[in-house]
Design an enzyme around this catalytic site. Structure first.
Site, PDB file in Angstrom:
ATOM      1  N   HIS A  62       0.757  -1.147  -0.333  1.00  0.00           N
ATOM      2  CA  HIS A  62      -0.158  -0.094   0.046  1.00  0.00           C
ATOM      3  C   HIS A  62       0.849   1.240   0.048  1.00  0.00           C
ATOM      4  O   HIS A  62       1.411   1.603   0.944  1.00  0.00           O
ATOM      5  CB  HIS A  62      -0.983   0.012   1.208  1.00  0.00           C
ATOM      6  CG  HIS A  62      -2.021   0.896   1.426  1.00  0.00           C
ATOM      7  ND1 HIS A  62      -1.971   1.993   2.172  1.00  0.00           N
ATOM      8  CD2 HIS A  62      -2.970   1.227   0.383  1.00  0.00           C
ATOM      9  CE1 HIS A  62      -3.009   2.845   2.209  1.00  0.00           C
ATOM     10  NE2 HIS A  62      -3.787   2.488   1.155  1.00  0.00           N
ATOM     11  N   ARG A  63       0.924   1.830  -0.855  1.00  0.00           N
ATOM     12  CA  ARG A  63       1.578   3.124  -1.336  1.00  0.00           C
ATOM     13  C   ARG A  63       3.239   2.686  -1.050  1.00  0.00           C
ATOM     14  O   ARG A  63       4.024   3.393  -0.928  1.00  0.00           O
ATOM     15  CB  ARG A  63       1.438   4.191  -0.200  1.00  0.00           C
ATOM     16  CG  ARG A  63      -0.114   4.511  -0.395  1.00  0.00           C
ATOM     17  CD  ARG A  63      -0.413   5.792   0.722  1.00  0.00           C
ATOM     18  NE  ARG A  63      -1.872   5.562   1.097  1.00  0.00           N
ATOM     19  CZ  ARG A  63      -2.432   6.420   1.956  1.00  0.00           C
ATOM     20  NH1 ARG A  63      -1.770   7.129   2.571  1.00  0.00           N
ATOM     21  NH2 ARG A  63      -3.969   6.301   2.165  1.00  0.00           N
ATOM     22  N   GLU A  90       0.975  -0.622  -5.175  1.00  0.00           N
ATOM     23  CA  GLU A  90      -0.306   0.151  -5.175  1.00  0.00           C
ATOM     24  C   GLU A  90       0.104   1.543  -5.336  1.00  0.00           C
ATOM     25  O   GLU A  90       0.932   2.101  -4.739  1.00  0.00           O
ATOM     26  CB  GLU A  90      -0.963   0.020  -3.820  1.00  0.00           C
ATOM     27  CG  GLU A  90      -2.421   0.378  -3.591  1.00  0.00           C
ATOM     28  CD  GLU A  90      -2.817   1.652  -3.125  1.00  0.00           C
ATOM     29  OE1 GLU A  90      -4.132   2.036  -3.421  1.00  0.00           O
ATOM     30  OE2 GLU A  90      -2.158   2.368  -2.517  1.00  0.00           O
ATOM     31  N   ASP A  92      -1.518   5.485  -6.026  1.00  0.00           N
ATOM     32  CA  ASP A  92      -2.781   6.618  -6.272  1.00  0.00           C
ATOM     33  C   ASP A  92      -2.460   7.553  -7.168  1.00  0.00           C
ATOM     34  O   ASP A  92      -1.206   8.194  -6.996  1.00  0.00           O
ATOM     35  CB  ASP A  92      -2.846   7.127  -4.877  1.00  0.00           C
ATOM     36  CG  ASP A  92      -3.493   6.132  -3.608  1.00  0.00           C
ATOM     37  OD1 ASP A  92      -4.277   5.491  -3.976  1.00  0.00           O
ATOM     38  OD2 ASP A  92      -2.530   5.966  -2.501  1.00  0.00           O
ATOM     39  N   HIS A 105      -1.388  10.166  -2.901  1.00  0.00           N
ATOM     40  CA  HIS A 105      -2.717   9.582  -2.181  1.00  0.00           C
ATOM     41  C   HIS A 105      -3.577  10.994  -2.126  1.00  0.00           C
ATOM     42  O   HIS A 105      -4.743  11.219  -2.470  1.00  0.00           O
ATOM     43  CB  HIS A 105      -2.391   9.151  -0.958  1.00  0.00           C
ATOM     44  CG  HIS A 105      -3.844   8.840  -0.421  1.00  0.00           C
ATOM     45  ND1 HIS A 105      -4.333   9.657   0.480  1.00  0.00           N
ATOM     46  CD2 HIS A 105      -4.524   7.726  -0.435  1.00  0.00           C
ATOM     47  CE1 HIS A 105      -5.675   9.212   0.803  1.00  0.00           C
ATOM     48  NE2 HIS A 105      -5.670   7.735   0.200  1.00  0.00           N
ATOM     49  N   GLU A 172      -4.647   3.268  -8.629  1.00  0.00           N
ATOM     50  CA  GLU A 172      -6.244   3.621  -8.273  1.00  0.00           C
ATOM     51  C   GLU A 172      -6.281   5.098  -9.174  1.00  0.00           C
ATOM     52  O   GLU A 172      -5.538   5.903  -8.897  1.00  0.00           O
ATOM     53  CB  GLU A 172      -6.132   3.846  -6.732  1.00  0.00           C
ATOM     54  CG  GLU A 172      -7.514   4.555  -6.308  1.00  0.00           C
ATOM     55  CD  GLU A 172      -7.912   4.783  -4.942  1.00  0.00           C
ATOM     56  OE1 GLU A 172      -7.013   4.126  -4.093  1.00  0.00           O
ATOM     57  OE2 GLU A 172      -8.942   5.257  -4.480  1.00  0.00           O
ATOM     58  N   GLN A 209      -7.970   0.152  -9.686  1.00  0.00           N
ATOM     59  CA  GLN A 209      -9.061  -0.097  -8.751  1.00  0.00           C
ATOM     60  C   GLN A 209      -9.639   1.490  -8.634  1.00  0.00           C
ATOM     61  O   GLN A 209      -8.904   2.575  -8.860  1.00  0.00           O
ATOM     62  CB  GLN A 209      -8.233  -0.092  -7.418  1.00  0.00           C
ATOM     63  CG  GLN A 209      -7.100   0.473  -7.427  1.00  0.00           C
ATOM     64  CD  GLN A 209      -6.556   0.539  -5.870  1.00  0.00           C
ATOM     65  OE1 GLN A 209      -7.074   0.466  -4.888  1.00  0.00           O
ATOM     66  NE2 GLN A 209      -5.169   0.941  -5.728  1.00  0.00           N
TER      67      GLN A 209
END
Ligand code: G3P
Ligand code: CA
Length: 316
Positions: A62-63, A90, A92, A105, A172, A209
């Site tokens: 995550h990140r 991942e 964003d 993010h 994302e 996503q």
């Protein structure tokens, strides 16, 4: 009700016919994923273990490895991939004033750089002046690292240039309403770097996503071969766990990403029986990781890919 879900229900979404009779999942609550997803997946994703999404548990950094290094920097990405065995990076996405896709993010630079203001008010050249690492050293003195000072906000070009097809990407579309054209730009970048080649998509090398069904639907209409994950806001999972809504989500998505606190053994099994990959966010506690695996999730987002890697190997 989530406004995106309202749109999804009211519009009936896309008119894509996938003739998708569901195949029952085989998960028995022992943490092993179902053997066969719904027809949509069966036709467009490889059923083999070469498909990253079919790994027994998918470890989504995550990140990057954001518990250990400043999120969305190469320091964080490198750590997750090279030291912690993450299956996916991942990412964003935000967009600069001059139309560059960058990994961040928040829609402002305030929390993760030494600047202030909205990302879309910075040109890329201006954004590149910012220090995206020193904040982490100040907030985490025990993890302080001189290499983090002066880390830069990475562009999607830089990320794809650095990792190419060696990494797998779980991307994302953040704030898609604020960035018209974000989806097209992203798909163009996937094409530019060969990431949208048939085998790459079949093997789950790129997953997109979003919390926005509109954004995912748009991507699905442009390229139906890209595996898509419908993110679900905290407290909203109950609104998805009915046949009518899931049948609509199935028209474009191969999986769901709920807040992990909304998952139970029962709703996890129901989603598996509907053929969905299930990747809850953001799971950092080892007991939660074990419990969710036992429910039957197929992977999860974590700031600690090293912890999840250990737990995955406990199970195997
Ligand atoms: O993308 C999964 C998870 O990251 C969603 O929450 O706010 O961390 O992007 P967020
Ligand atoms: Ca995210």
């Amino acid at each position: 009700m989530n406004r995106y879900l309202k749109i999804l229900i009211s519009t009936g979404l896309v008119a894509v016919s996938l003739q998708s009779p569901m195949v029952n999942a085989s998960s028995q609550g022992n943490g092993q994923p179902a053997s066969h997803p719904h027809q949509d997946l069966a036709t467009r994703l490889s059923p083999s273990a070469n498909n990253v999404l079919n790994h027994p548990y998918v470890n989504i950094g995550h990140r990057g490895a954001s518990a250990y290094a400043p999120e969305h920097t190469f320091a964080s990405y490198d750590k997750s991939l090279n030291e912690m065995n993450a299956d996916y990076l991942e990412l964003d996405l935000q967009m600069t004033k001059d139309g560059h896709l960058v990994a961040m993010h928040d829609d402002t630079v305030d929390r993760t750089t030494n600047g202030t203001g909205r990302v879309d008010q910075f040109t890329l050249a201006e954004l590149k002046q910012l220090d995206a690492g020193s904040w982490f050293n100040k907030e985490n003195p025990n993890l302080k690292n001189a290499n983090y000072v002066g880390q830069k906000v990475p562009t999607i070009d830089e990320i794809f240039q650095k990792y190419g097809t060696k990494a797998n990407y779980y991307i994302e579309t953040k704030s898609p309403d604020a960035y018209p054209g974000m989806e097209e730009k992203l798909l163009n970048k996937l094409h530019q770097y060969g990431l949208d080649k048939h085998n790459n998509l079949r093997n789950g090398k790129v997953v997109i996503q979003s919390f926005s069904p509109e954004s995912l639907t748009k991507i699905h209409q442009i390229n139906p071969n890209i595996p898509l994950i419908q993110l679900i806001d905290k407290g909203e999972l109950a609104q998805y766990t009915n046949d009518a809504t899931l049948n609509k989500v199935k028209q474009y998505a191969v999986g769901v990403g709920p807040d992990y606190t909304d998952l139970t053994a029962d709703n996890t099994q129901y989603l598996r029986q509907n053929g969905f990959y299930i990747h809850p966010y953001t799971v950092n506690d080892e007991a939660d990781m074990r419990r969710l695996n036992e429910y039957g999730v197929t992977g999860l987002f974590t700031n600690f890919p090293d912890r999840y890697d250990r737990i995955i190997h406990e199970h195997n």
